[in-house]
Design an enzyme around this catalytic site. Structure first.
Site, short mmCIF file in Angstrom:
data_model
loop_
_atom_site.label_atom_id
_atom_site.label_comp_id
_atom_site.label_asym_id
_atom_site.label_seq_id
_atom_site.Cartn_x
_atom_site.Cartn_y
_atom_site.Cartn_z
N GLU A 78 0.63 -1.38 0.00
CA GLU A 78 -0.58 0.16 0.15
C GLU A 78 1.37 1.18 -0.18
OE1 GLU A 78 -3.09 -0.03 3.12
OE2 GLU A 78 -3.35 2.19 3.04
N LYS A 254 -7.19 -0.77 11.92
CA LYS A 254 -6.43 -1.39 10.50
C LYS A 254 -5.26 -0.42 10.35
CE LYS A 254 -6.21 -1.64 5.83
NZ LYS A 254 -5.29 -0.66 4.84
N ASP A 270 4.89 -14.34 12.05
CA ASP A 270 3.66 -14.68 11.55
C ASP A 270 2.55 -13.95 11.74
OD1 ASP A 270 1.45 -16.32 12.53
OD2 ASP A 270 1.81 -18.17 12.79
N HIS A 368 -1.93 10.64 -0.78
CA HIS A 368 -1.58 8.85 -1.70
C HIS A 368 -1.41 9.91 -2.44
CE1 HIS A 368 -2.71 6.04 0.65
NE2 HIS A 368 -4.17 6.01 0.68
C1 MEV Z 1 -5.79 3.12 5.51
O1 MEV Z 1 -4.92 1.77 4.67
C2 MEV Z 1 -5.36 3.28 6.96
C3 MEV Z 1 -6.74 4.60 7.43
O2 MEV Z 1 -8.06 3.98 6.84
C4 MEV Z 1 -6.79 4.49 8.29
C5 MEV Z 1 -7.58 5.71 9.28
O3 MEV Z 1 -8.50 5.25 9.08
O4 MEV Z 1 -6.90 5.26 10.07
C6 MEV Z 1 -5.98 5.45 6.38
#
Ligand code: MEV
Length: 414
Positions: A78, A254, A270, A368
């Site tokens: 990413e 995430k 792992d 991005h």
């Molecule tokens: C993207 O890979 C991760 C985000 O969505 C995390 C977040 O929203 O805090 C940018």
């Protein structure tokens, strides 16, 4: 380590790594070739192998953890993640970087015993034989000779849909390994003795990936003058959103795991065990919650912290045999699994900070786009200062194509 690592070409970056980690010419060759594993190795690792798949390996910069400088290898597909981790670390170091600590490497192994007629009596008997069971377990590994190995044993009676069961748990200090193999072996080794002591039937003998005795914590201050007062408030609002709403919280976590798993992949950990343990830990209070915590101190600085279980190793398994994983560990310069865990937690916190900082300001897409513009400018042949200028114009003008990049290069050169 003040440097514009991203502005260097590949050879320049490799030179920095060589100096930082005393890499040999052979190791630089491995990095240049990107040769992780060959088919023979792949074929010996999994069934029905046909090929292998690669990820980009990049380096996050500016990490200062417990006063030590780190260059952090991250494997991830990413865009923006490595830049974001580096940016978070750069701001954190203005207030001294990350403070981190890790518990000893205690893993839990579980032995499931069913059909026990008198559970209370069985528990009493198992506990009476605790030393014997621990010594059977320790006879299966050299860990005990190094002051580690099986350290304790406990019993739990649990109610299940198929009746009451006895769970015998071994607590094993696996030192610098992730520990799955040794813990599984130990659990299997005590099974028949547990059966004879309890007069029950042993079924599962396996480690738990919920490594709650192997927690790692990191914290950092993010200077208000760099973050911006509005963004400090915005991040606190974003954190409140994640605390209150599971749909947001999963995305919040995430973002944390973007950093942690990228370091895990670079060092051949792992990753599934790490993810499973982290998300269970996020639910420890009965509801899914953020893995990080954000507040503001009396100075107006943003204060972040993180806590999660991290079962990671620097010896054994693929960490010792995968050439690129070995190199990643050498670049990190870690001397223990606990030190690696401290870095990973710091990366997770930095990652979360930068994601929230971008989200409460310009939004995530702008970053991005800037990175995408750099790539397109590079493809069009821009280098050095020209690269910055072309990328900046591509992003500003919102027309990010190689053709437009070539036009800009021609205009600048005239
Ligand atoms: C993207 O890979 C991760 C985000 O969505 C995390 C977040 O929203 O805090 C940018």
């Amino acid at each position: 380590m003040e440097m514009r690592f991203y502005a260097l070409d590949r050879e320049g970056r490799l030179r920095v790594l060589k100096d930082h980690a005393s890499l040999t010419d052979d190791e630089l060759k491995t990095l240049r070739e990107g040769s992780g594993i060959d088919f023979k190795m792949a074929d010996s690792m999994v069934e029905n192998a046909v090929s292998f798949i690669s990820y980009p390996l990049g380096i996050a910069t500016h990490f200062l953890v417990n006063g030590k400088e780190y260059l952090v290898p991250m494997a991830i597909e990413e865009p923006s993640v490595i830049a974001a981790a580096s940016k978070g670390a750069k701001i954190a170091r203005l207030r001294g970087g990350f403070r981190a600590s890790s518990d000893p490497s205690i893993m839990i192994g579980q032995v499931q015993v069913k059909d026990v007629k008198n559970l209370e009596k069985a528990i009493e008997e198992v506990m009476k034989s605790k030393d014997e069971l621990i010594s059977i377990a320790n006879s299966k590994s050299s860990l005990a000779r190094k002051g580690a190995g099986a350290k304790d044993l406990r019993c739990r009676a649990i109610d299940t849909a198929r009746g009451r069961m006895l769970i015998v748990e071994l607590l094993v200090d696996v030192k610098d390994a992730m520990g799955a193999n040794v813990v599984n072996t130990m659990c299997e080794s005590i099974a028949s003795r547990v059966e004879s002591i309890t007069d029950g039937k042993v079924l599962l003998r396996i480690l738990s990936n919920y490594a709650t005795y192997r927690l790692v914590r990191a914290s950092a201050r993010f200077a208000r003058e760099e973050v911006g007062d509005d963004a400090v408030e915005g991040i606190l609002d974003a954190y409140a959103f994640a605390e209150a709403d599971v749909y947001r919280c999963v995305t919040h976590n995430k973002g944390v795991m973007n950093g942690i798993i990228a370091v895990a992949l670079a060092t051949a950990q792992d990753t599934r065990a790490i993810e499973a343990g982290a998300h269970a830990y996020a639910c420890r209070n009965g509801r899914y919650s953020p893995l990080t915590h954000w507040s503001k101190d009396s100075n107006g600085d943003l204060v972040g912290s993180i806590e999660l279980p991290l079962a990671v190793g620097i010896v054994g398994g693929l960490t010792s045999t995968h050439p690129l994983a070995r190199l990643s560990l050498k670049i990190l310069g870690v001397g223990s699994a606990q030190e690696l865990a401290c870095i990973m937690a710091s990366v997770g916190l930095a990652q979360n900070f930068s994601a929230l900082h971008a989200l409460v300001r310009e939004g995530i897409q702008a970053g991005h786009m800037r990175l995408h513009a750099r790539k397109v400018a590079m493809l069009a042949g821009a280098e050095g200062n020209l690269l910055d200028e072309v990328a900046e114009r591509l992003a500003r003008e919102g027309n990010i194509t190689v053709e437009h990049a070539r036009q800009i290069i021609n205009e600048i050169k005239v």
